[in-house]
Scaffold this motif. Sequence first.
Motif, PDB file in Angstrom:
ATOM      1  N   GLU A   1       0.802  -1.212   0.000  1.00 33.57           N
ATOM      2  CA  GLU A   1       0.000   0.000   0.000  1.00 33.57           C
ATOM      3  C   GLU A   1       0.847   1.279   0.000  1.00 33.57           C
ATOM      4  OE1 GLU A   1      -2.390  -3.360   1.269  1.00 33.57           O
ATOM      5  OE2 GLU A   1      -0.462  -2.589   1.973  1.00 33.57           O
TER       6      GLU A   1
ATOM      7  N   ASN B   1       3.409   2.845  -2.048  1.00 29.91           N
ATOM      8  CA  ASN B   1       4.107   2.855  -3.326  1.00 29.91           C
ATOM      9  C   ASN B   1       5.062   4.051  -3.333  1.00 29.91           C
ATOM     10  OD1 ASN B   1       4.875   3.283  -6.055  1.00 29.91           O
ATOM     11  ND2 ASN B   1       3.044   2.222  -6.771  1.00 29.91           N
TER      12      ASN B   1
ATOM     13  N   LYS C   1       5.506   6.130  -6.625  1.00 26.48           N
ATOM     14  CA  LYS C   1       4.412   7.063  -6.901  1.00 26.48           C
ATOM     15  C   LYS C   1       4.483   8.279  -5.986  1.00 26.48           C
ATOM     16  CE  LYS C   1      -0.651   7.094  -7.239  1.00 26.48           C
ATOM     17  NZ  LYS C   1      -1.881   6.269  -7.062  1.00 26.48           N
ATOM     18  N   ILE C   2       4.846   8.056  -4.740  1.00 30.85           N
ATOM     19  CA  ILE C   2       4.906   9.166  -3.779  1.00 30.85           C
ATOM     20  C   ILE C   2       6.025  10.140  -4.138  1.00 30.85           C
ATOM     21  CG2 ILE C   2       5.393   9.742  -1.363  1.00 30.85           C
ATOM     22  CD1 ILE C   2       3.989   7.057  -0.650  1.00 30.85           C
TER      23      ILE C   2
ATOM     24  N   GLU D   1       5.848  12.870  -6.870  1.00 29.81           N
ATOM     25  CA  GLU D   1       5.278  14.170  -6.527  1.00 29.81           C
ATOM     26  C   GLU D   1       6.365  15.203  -6.221  1.00 29.81           C
ATOM     27  OE1 GLU D   1       1.954  14.956  -6.525  1.00 29.81           O
ATOM     28  OE2 GLU D   1       1.677  12.955  -7.415  1.00 29.81           O
TER      29      GLU D   1
ATOM     30  N   LEU E   1       1.743  14.434   2.297  1.00 29.72           N
ATOM     31  CA  LEU E   1       1.561  13.593   1.116  1.00 29.72           C
ATOM     32  C   LEU E   1       1.287  12.141   1.498  1.00 29.72           C
ATOM     33  CD1 LEU E   1       1.629  14.024  -1.940  1.00 29.72           C
ATOM     34  CD2 LEU E   1       4.033  13.373  -1.919  1.00 29.72           C
TER      35      LEU E   1
ATOM     36  N   LYS F   1      -2.196  11.558   2.371  1.00 28.02           N
ATOM     37  CA  LYS F   1      -3.056  11.674   1.198  1.00 28.02           C
ATOM     38  C   LYS F   1      -2.950  10.452   0.282  1.00 28.02           C
ATOM     39  CE  LYS F   1      -3.710  14.540  -2.942  1.00 28.02           C
ATOM     40  NZ  LYS F   1      -3.231  15.739  -3.684  1.00 28.02           N
ATOM     41  N   MET F   2      -1.742   9.880   0.139  1.00 26.04           N
ATOM     42  CA  MET F   2      -1.503   8.874  -0.891  1.00 26.04           C
ATOM     43  C   MET F   2      -1.423   7.443  -0.397  1.00 26.04           C
ATOM     44  SD  MET F   2       1.180  10.818  -3.424  1.00 26.04           S
ATOM     45  CE  MET F   2       0.957   9.548  -4.660  1.00 26.04           C
TER      46      MET F   2
ATOM     47  N   ASN G   1      -2.877   4.297   0.852  1.00 27.97           N
ATOM     48  CA  ASN G   1      -4.219   3.721   0.923  1.00 27.97           C
ATOM     49  C   ASN G   1      -4.333   2.763   2.100  1.00 27.97           C
ATOM     50  OD1 ASN G   1      -5.107   4.983  -1.482  1.00 27.97           O
ATOM     51  ND2 ASN G   1      -4.044   3.426  -2.683  1.00 27.97           N
TER      52      ASN G   1
END
Length: 880
Positions: free
Chosen positions: A262, A264, A267-268, A271, A300, A303-304, A306
């Motif tokens: 969960e 990643n 992906k983080i 940003e 972040l 927010k990201m 999950n």
Amino acid sequence: MDVITTHVNADFDCLGAMVAAKRLYPDALMVFSGSQEKSVRDFFLKSSGYALDFTRLKDLDLSCVTRLIIVDCQHSSRIGRFAEILNKAGLEVHIYDHHPSSLGDIPPQGGTIRECGSSTTILVKMLMAQGQSVTAVEATLMMLGIYEDTGNLTFPSTTTDDYHAAAWLLEQGANLNTVADFVTQELTSPQIALLNTLLQSLETFSVNDLDISLAHATVDYYIGDIAVLAHMMRDMENLGAIFVVVGMGDRVYVVARSRIPEVNVGKILREFGGGGHATAASATIRDRSAIEVLTDLRQLLHKMVNPKRSAADLMSSPVKTLPLATTIAEAREVLTRYNVNAMPVLDRDRMVGIISRRIVEKALYHGLGNLPVGEYMHTEYLRATPDTPISEIQDYIVTQHRRLVPVFDGDRLSGIVTRTDLLRYMYAGMQQQNDAVYDLAREKLPVRKKDVLHLMARHLPKRTVQVLRDLGGAGDSLELPVYAVGGFVRDLLLGNENSDIDVSVEGDGIFFAETFAARYGCRVKSHIKFGTAVIVFPDGFKIDVASTRLEYYETPGALPTVERSSLKMDLYRRDFTINTLAIRLNSADFALLIDYFGAYRDLQEKSIRVLHNLSFVEDPTRVFRAIRFEHRLNFAIARHTENLIKNAIKMGFLEKVGGRRLLNELMQIFKHSDPIGAIQRMAGFGLLRFIHPDLVLTTENLRVIEEAKKVITWFDLLYLGQRVENWVVYLLALTSSLSDDRFWKMCTRLAVSEHYREKLIELRIHGEQVLEVMERRVAQHEPVVPSEIYFWLAGLTPELLLYIMAKSGNDDVKKFVSLYVTKLQHVASSITGNDLKALGLPVGPRYRKILDRVLAARLNGEVLTREEELQLATREIDQV
């Protein structure tokens, strides 16, 4: 059966612990659950003296494992296929691990779990307590494990047990020079100081019930290899996810590592302008302080990241299913009735496969409606449980191009997670759909792209790379997409040499070839019917060009009907996934690898897979091609693909294959330098009967085949300049047990031309007769002179000579043939019929007799010069 294993991507601690465990469980097999870290792979490559008795996972029958010994790991998600047997009744699990226990670990029935510097230490201490001794090789391997996981005994997680274990291993003969060669170099003083600062700042907090760790520091000078420090901290503290933030001057460096699906990190950190993948990523941020970056990073993460979701949260239930006995025709009615595109297939209450609408429709098209769905259903699929993380299901659906995942409660099918369910989860708020669509073949396949320019530079000649660029340039001028495709691309990724370039053009391939040829001074051979052409360069170098096209088959085994199509459909018509890769050649995207069907994954896994379940129905010759690729590439035919091969053989589809097509496939197999494994594989599948009903692989003709390999290798090493068709030798060897009339029928089945067929059977009969004569003479223990050998073997082709050597089990006969090949066949007399005429001999049949007598004398060393030959000829004439 006892098996010792460890986590995938095994490191030296895994290797050392497995070797130590082997001492405690001497009858156990050592099996890696997956890949190894590069350092371990390098060790095996560079240190061939350290031979270890490992068993390959693919050679292991998991159902026979009764005790599983796991080292350096407690999590089922990290032991690959061994996770499949954890719930098997009667299985005993022993775990030896130095990481602290945590929720979700595999429950062990034995072993030791306690915190120390390495797992190897735990097992070494047990060996010490039992008074065992180890070899110097074993001691070195165990020392490698301890030194790697303790940072050469410097990590804060190092314990006194690690020191005691290392001292004992040194006494046992551990080679510290070898350890120093392979273990990561020691940290520099600045790195150690920074590591201590980061450890002091380390904090762990919860985001959506997931533990995430942060560490930060600021220094006045640049320190390299922060990623090494992040990796160390993750392993030392057994962290699920860690972000390391270090300010250096006007830049802030962020490095992240994650074991939590969960989180990643790639992906983080994107940003922040960085990148990487889900488990490892980094970013460099300018003109901001470390504190500012930390603040933004915390926000972040909330927010990201999950929350953990599992299959139970998404699955659809109850599930519509089909009984195993359902026919293809009946399946279409059920799929239409419930408006779904795929369904699970059950054998009583046990799920055994998935059948899709597309497979059903194609099977009906080929007249197979009365067959049960079990013949063509998908039998490979993810077996999820209600607790399976959504991330794992998502990865399977995306990377394996699947539309559904079955969810099991024990052995009972309890639900289905569809791609629709996954999309609803991923895009909350999207309009809900009531239709459940479980389709394995109709989805729009995602394309994967990868730049392979570095591989081209490494493995291809500069001239070839330039030609590829020129092809792309020609495509640019015509506004046509141009791709290198097929085996050339496959072998490029494997690092194998392949100069046969196939090019596909989304447009008129012949027009493209003619335009390219005119620009670069080449010739073109066109085949308008098939939309293909061959570009021939002035030096003879060739490139095959084709328009992208699709194929369909009117009947099983028939030649395909061809139509123009897109690149994706062009690749979909091919035989196996590993041959569906393409490289874009146009200038804007030059060297971009395109993978629609998971070919890159199958190359990594060394798997041969068909693209759809009717592949062998439509073209049964692919059965032989699968075996050829498996043997040539040292891959393995995937289990489901193997089942489809067996079905095609059982249904007799290979009987419909034309003889010439079958012969071509056999020639390709027999042209390999060592086709023995492929021949045995064909025999194992029962394919030899399609060559001739009476052909079987016996101990005797297998011996002849093995001897054929030896004599072909011997002949090649002689460098005689003679060309030998190896495939003919292997075909003769394989069919050595067939009688002459059966051999003739086999040649007829394979559509060998009548002229060559007659020549081949004539030579075979002659060769068998010569072999019989030579073996009889050897059995009589009578001396054999060179001239006899010459006249026995003169006129036989090189292929037949090698076949005779292979078939004979007599060393003397082999020596006869060897002598003829290396010396006697090149011997010739100096005189001719003109010389006999000059000596006054009337023209007639005596010419041949006297010339043969002179040649025999030359072969036997009775005459050495032309004058001696003339004297012998004169005596022969005067004897009348």
